[in-house]
Write an enzyme that holds these catalytic residues in place. Structure first.
Site, PDB file in Angstrom:
ATOM      1  CG  ASP A 123      52.422  34.857  -5.612  1.00 17.51           C
ATOM      2  OD1 ASP A 123      53.578  34.305  -6.063  1.00 17.51           O
ATOM      3  OD2 ASP A 123      52.033  34.936  -4.614  1.00 17.51           O
TER       4      ASP A 123
ATOM      5  CG  HIS B  37      55.816  32.142  -5.624  1.00 10.39           C
ATOM      6  ND1 HIS B  37      55.688  33.587  -5.493  1.00 10.39           N
ATOM      7  CD2 HIS B  37      57.037  31.811  -5.421  1.00 10.39           C
ATOM      8  CE1 HIS B  37      56.767  33.902  -5.072  1.00 10.39           C
ATOM      9  NE2 HIS B  37      57.896  33.159  -4.934  1.00 10.39           N
TER      10      HIS B  37
ATOM     11  CB  CYS C 266      59.435  32.893  -7.937  1.00  6.84           C
ATOM     12  SG  CYS C 266      60.621  33.142  -6.874  1.00  6.84           S
TER      13      CYS C 266
END
Length: 596
Positions: free
Chosen positions: A553, A555, A429
């Site tokens: 994000d 992820h 990440c």
């Protein structure tokens, strides 16, 4: 007759900065002419005299010089302004009615009361003026005209003569582009638009109807109506020149070629000009008015190409490089400007030229806006880029009640798990957040370096002595400090590190983060615990202290599907409870270099 003036807030801010200078300033107001009002979106200063051609070469079709401004006026009553306009001789330069912005010598900003309308060539009136945040290119149609145009001119030893020869040829090409002998063809359609003729579309149509005439293949060789998403795309036109018979050739059959042959010895320059011009028009513009705007777009660019060749071709050289056009939307202005650079001239040799344009448009001289890499990405170019560009601009959910939003400035691409056919699920990440930050610096033209892969990031950390050689090829996490080391080593970018002892403390950092996005505008990488995210902005209420974070994000593991990403919250506003209230966090806040 127009009786209203609408001024874009960003354009007004730039105009205020120019006019607040202690020096007297003057120049042109740029924008759009509507049936009942003018829209002012930008301005351009003049150096000595009121030279209108210096500005026109940068303008696409559809954006006009709609008026003039000047500062340092001793008096700003209507009689004094009329006298000033007479001394300037503007009524001889600008045709018809135009907007006037007169700023007094003691005035330190520009407001509604500074704007006037010059009408009927003799009367100064006070219009209804409004300041708008809503003027946007997104509400207009962008048209692109691409066509190769052959250029040939005689080359002689005397530079003044060959430059004159070039200007004569360009002048003829400009006249041709605006003439009845040129037709503009909407690609993938049957539409031809001429000065006094139309083919494939009704005369009472508006420009908003053009998308519906573009043929799209559904896989079975049939055409269908464009979707709403497709109607955001740029309208692509090409240009055709009609062969016009001279009176002496009337008796010759139309199917017979006519050749005019002249003998002589001379040197000539032969090149093909890669015309790539833009026009910006309202959706309700009558289709019958479009030919003039397209012709204006092409002629402005041809003139700019001529200027570029004359200015940048090395003296006494017989080697001519191809002029290449680029289009820019600098500094958040709701206007497009086109620049032409010689193909063989690197950006490093164009610093003075870019600086002159920054000064002309009143833009800051400490960040690049007209490098080749700054060229604007049109809708279809974003769609084919491979990564999503600025997904946050499609968010409709609100932030903080009564708050002010401070957002990333410019373009970035969204990098997340499983991209590039590389499995970094559950460990990569921070690498992806770093790639998003690197994309920002690349798309803002601070670097031409490709975005680093995971292995290149790991090797960089080995090179700076932060990791052992065995780190390369591993699946080990990295954090905010490692991200800052890589930015410094790979791009020469320094970063500030903000440390917070807990996620709960992040709710008190609204003022610091809003200042970062106001002054730097770069994405922020935040790492804490086992997770890393990218902060794209904050929505902050200074009175109540309420704060939300705009989170990207890394992820996410799916395809580049904007709807899924927004609906599932992979890019969206998050409250302070989004963070682990007991974990500590480090924020890597990259600093924008001061370059042009």
């Amino acid at each position: 007759m127009a009786s209203r003036v609408v001024v874009n807030q960003k354009g007004l801010s730039v105009l205020s900065n120019i006019c607040s200078s202690k020096e007297k300033k003057k120049g042109w107001l740029l924008g759009f002419q509507k049936s009942n009002h003018y829209e002012v979106v930008a301005c351009a200063t003049c150096q000595d005299d009121w030279n209108i051609e210096d500005v026109k070469q940068y303008l696409p079709g559809g954006i006009y010089i709609v008026g003039a401004f000047y500062s340092g006026a001793v008096a700003v009553d209507t009689n004094s302004i009329v006298k000033d306009l007479g001394n300037f001789g503007l009524e001889k330069i600008l045709e018809g009615d135009f907007v006037v912005c007169a700023v007094g010598v003691t005035c330190d900003s520009v407001a509604e009361e500074n704007f006037y309308l010059w009408t009927d060539g003799q009367t100064l009136t006070i219009p209804v003026v409004s300041i708008s945040h809503d003027l946007s290119l997104d509400n207009l149609l962008i048209i692109r005209i691409q066509c190769p145009i052959p250029l040939s001119f005689e080359l002689v030893t005397n530079a003044d003569i060959w430059k004159s020869n070039l200007q004569k040829e360009i002048h003829q090409l400009c006249n041709a582009a605006r003439s009845r002998n040129v037709l503009y063809h909407l690609k993938n359609s049957d539409i031809l638009i001429g000065q006094d003729q139309l083919c494939g579309v009704a005369r009472d149509s508006s420009c908003s109807d053009l998308h519906s005439h573009i043929k799209s293949d559904d896989g079975f060789g049939t055409s269908g109506r464009k979707s709403k998403k497709d109607q955001l795309s740029t309208l692509q036109f090409s240009m055709y020149h009609q062969i016009k018979k001279k009176p002496s050739f009337h008796a010759v059959p139309t199917c017979c070629p006519v050749i005019k042959h002249s003998l002589g010895n001379y040197k000539s320059v032969e090149m093909t000009l890669p015309v790539d011009a833009l026009a910006v028009v309202s959706r309700d513009l009558p289709i019958t008015d479009l030919h003039a705007i397209l012709g204006m777009a092409v002629s402005h660019q041809l003139s700019a190409m001529s200027t570029c060749i004359i200015r940048d071709t090395v003296a006494k050289s017989e080697k001519f490089s191809r002029p290449v056009p680029y289009h820019f939307q600098p500094g958040g202005l709701q206007a497009i400007f086109s620049m032409v650079y010689l193909h063989n001239m690197p950006d490093e040799q164009l610093v003075q030229r870019r600086t002159e344009v920054h000064r002309m448009l009143g833009l800051p001289e400490n960040q690049p806006m007209f490098r080749r890499s700054n060229a604007m990405m049109l809708h279809e170019e974003r769609s084919s880029y491979g990564y999503l560009i600025n997904p946050h601009t499609s968010i409709t959910s609100p932030g903080v009640n009564g708050g002010s939003q401070y957002l990333v400035d410019g373009l970035y691409s969204y990098h997340h798990y499983m991209q590039d056919r590389f499995d970094d699920n559950k460990w990569g990440c921070a690498y992806r957040s770093l790639q998003t930050i690197m994309s920002w610096f690349k798309l803002q033209a601070y670097t031409e370096r490709t975005i680093a892969s995971h292995r290149e990031i790991q090797q960089a950390l080995v090179d700076v002595g932060d990791k052992d050689p065995k780190f390369v090829g591993s699946r080990q996490w990295i954090g905010s400090m490692e991200v800052s080391y890589c930015l410094d080593h790979l791009l020469g970018i320094t970063s500030k590190i903000m440390f917070v002892s807990s996620g709960a403390e992040l709710s008190t950092k609204g003022r610091e983060l809003s200042l970062h996005f106001q002054t730097q505008g770069t994405p922020v990488m935040i790492g804490g615990g086992v997770l890393a995210h990218t902060i794209l902005g904050v929505d902050f209420n200074e009175v109540t202290g309420d704060l939300k974070f705009l989170i990207l994000d890394p992820h996410y593991t799916g395809a580049e599907d904007l709807k899924v990403i927004l609906d599932k919250g992979w890019c969206g506003w998050k409250g302070p409870d989004f963070w682990d209230q007991h974990a500590h966090y480090n924020l890597c806040m990259p600093q924008r270099p001061l370059v042009i």
